[in-house]
Scaffold this motif. Structure first.
Motif, mmCIF file in Angstrom:
data_model
loop_
_atom_site.group_PDB
_atom_site.id
_atom_site.type_symbol
_atom_site.label_atom_id
_atom_site.label_comp_id
_atom_site.label_asym_id
_atom_site.label_seq_id
_atom_site.Cartn_x
_atom_site.Cartn_y
_atom_site.Cartn_z
ATOM 1 N N LYS A 40 46.270 36.659 40.509
ATOM 2 C CA LYS A 40 45.424 35.534 40.096
ATOM 3 C C LYS A 40 46.091 34.724 38.981
ATOM 4 O O LYS A 40 46.069 33.481 38.992
ATOM 5 N N THR A 47 42.564 36.545 49.123
ATOM 6 C CA THR A 47 41.445 36.306 50.045
ATOM 7 C C THR A 47 40.353 37.363 49.911
ATOM 8 O O THR A 47 39.169 37.056 50.043
ATOM 9 N N THR A 65 37.876 33.915 46.742
ATOM 10 C CA THR A 65 38.084 35.343 46.976
ATOM 11 C C THR A 65 36.762 36.009 47.354
ATOM 12 O O THR A 65 35.739 35.794 46.710
#
Length: 361
Positions: A40, A47, A65
């Motif tokens: 991140k 995903t 996400t």
């Protein structure tokens, strides 16, 4: 594997098995959380991030996400765009394959690194909140028909001298006795506030391949708490010491061809289930050690492990271009298959050890 653990532990230990599975799930889940955090921060598109496997019992979506909590708390997973596929040459800045080698290296490395950080946090919590156990020179329990019992040693007695030498700590007392198998030791103690003299001959006992002396009593244990800064420093020192002891232990086992020290999930379950009867200190202590072991294991440069992926990234950096995705995928698939075969043999070894009573603490 789970079925084997349940059968060996017995139905009365189902709750203990559940605690073991939860601990294992947290350790593996935190490992995946390491990949997730660095991915991140590196703007890689994640995903899915999940704790546990199997059917999803709760989920939500945020920032592109899907976050999931699954039924079986046996770990977790972090799915990144492009992680297991070749570069598609599309202008997707969130694709894992489009990031520089050093960024991908850090993302993969973050999993094992987070296991070491978690272990340090567990050890720091032990040192600062629970306290570290310290043996005293006070008798807590005396084994029936032991040399101590026959000589008249009783619970509550405080051993103050051995062979005329003052006892300054419980560790010093135990060390003195252990180094004198089949020897008579003159013992001075405080019994009900009055000094008393006993003469006790130690018995010889083989422990960890060495013959030691024993009286046959259990010393009282106290727990000493550290200030938080000292606890944190001790936590990281424990990680360092655990890494060293695990590596030297494995190296020694290989050198001496001794497989008895090698354990898989079933063997680890036996240790944790045994520790649960001893209290929260030992459960957390073993959880910290397991977190370190998980970090070390994943750094081994074996295909399908994080260490194998890191090795391919090192090769890519050296050649200036990645290994063809098809070849890398085949290597990882082969490595995973061999790991599964190895897991079967280790599980069989663990079951035999458990049944024979040689596993556990």
């Amino acid at each position: 594997m789970i079925a084997a653990i349940l059968v060996l532990a017995g139905l009365s230990n189902v709750l203990k098995v559940a605690v073991f599975l939860l601990i294992l799930g947290v350790l593996v889940g935190f490992h995946e959380f390491g990949h997730f955090v660095v991915a991140k921060l590196s703007r890689v598109t994640v995903t899915d991030f999940a704790f546990g496997f199997g059917p999803t019992i709760a989920s939500f979506e945020r920032g592109g996400t899907h976050y999931r909590i699954n039924l079986l708390p046996l770990g977790g997973y972090c799915k990144m765009v492009g992680e297991d596929s070749p570069d598609d040459d599309k202008a997707d800045p969130g694709n894992f394959q489009h990031k520089p080698v050093w960024v991908r290296f850090l993302i993969i490395l973050a999993g094992p690194a987070f296991n070491f950080v978690l272990a340090a946090a567990i050890f720091a919590f032990i040192g600062s909140v629970i306290g570290t156990p310290t043996q005293t020179n006070i008798v807590q329990d005396v084994q029936a028909n032991s040399p101590a019992a026959r000589a008249g040693l009783e619970p509550g007695d405080e051993i103050v001298a051995l062979d005329g030498q003052p006892v300054r700590s419980g560790a010093e007392m135990v060390d003195y006795i252990h180094h004198r198998p089949n020897k008579r030791i003159e013992v001075k103690l405080l019994h009900a506030g009055a000094l008393k003299d006993l003469s006790i001959k130690t018995r010889a006992v083989v422990a960890l391949g060495q013959t030691i002396g024993q009286f046959g009593f259990l010393a009282k244990t106290t727990y000493q708490h550290m200030p938080l800064p000292a606890g944190v420093m001790w936590g990281f020192a424990m990680v360092r010491d655990t890494v060293y002891s695990q590596i030297t232990g494995i190296a020694g086992a290989i050198a001496h061809r001794d497989s008895s020290v090698i354990s898989g999930p079933v063997g680890i379950a036996h240790v944790v289930i045994s520790a649960e009867s001893l209290g929260v200190f030992w459960v957390l202590q073993i959880a910290g050690i397991l977190s370190v072991v998980l970090g070390i294991f994943n750094l081994v440069p074996w295909p399908a492990l994080d260490g194998g992926r890191l090795a391919f990234l090192v090769v890519e950096a050296a050649r200036g271009k990645p290994v063809p995705a098809e070849k890398e995928g085949l290597v990882h698939l082969t490595g995973f298959a061999l790991l599964m075969v190895l897991a079967v043999f280790i599980t069989y070894h663990d079951v035999v050890q458990w049944i024979s009573g040689r596993g556990g603490l």
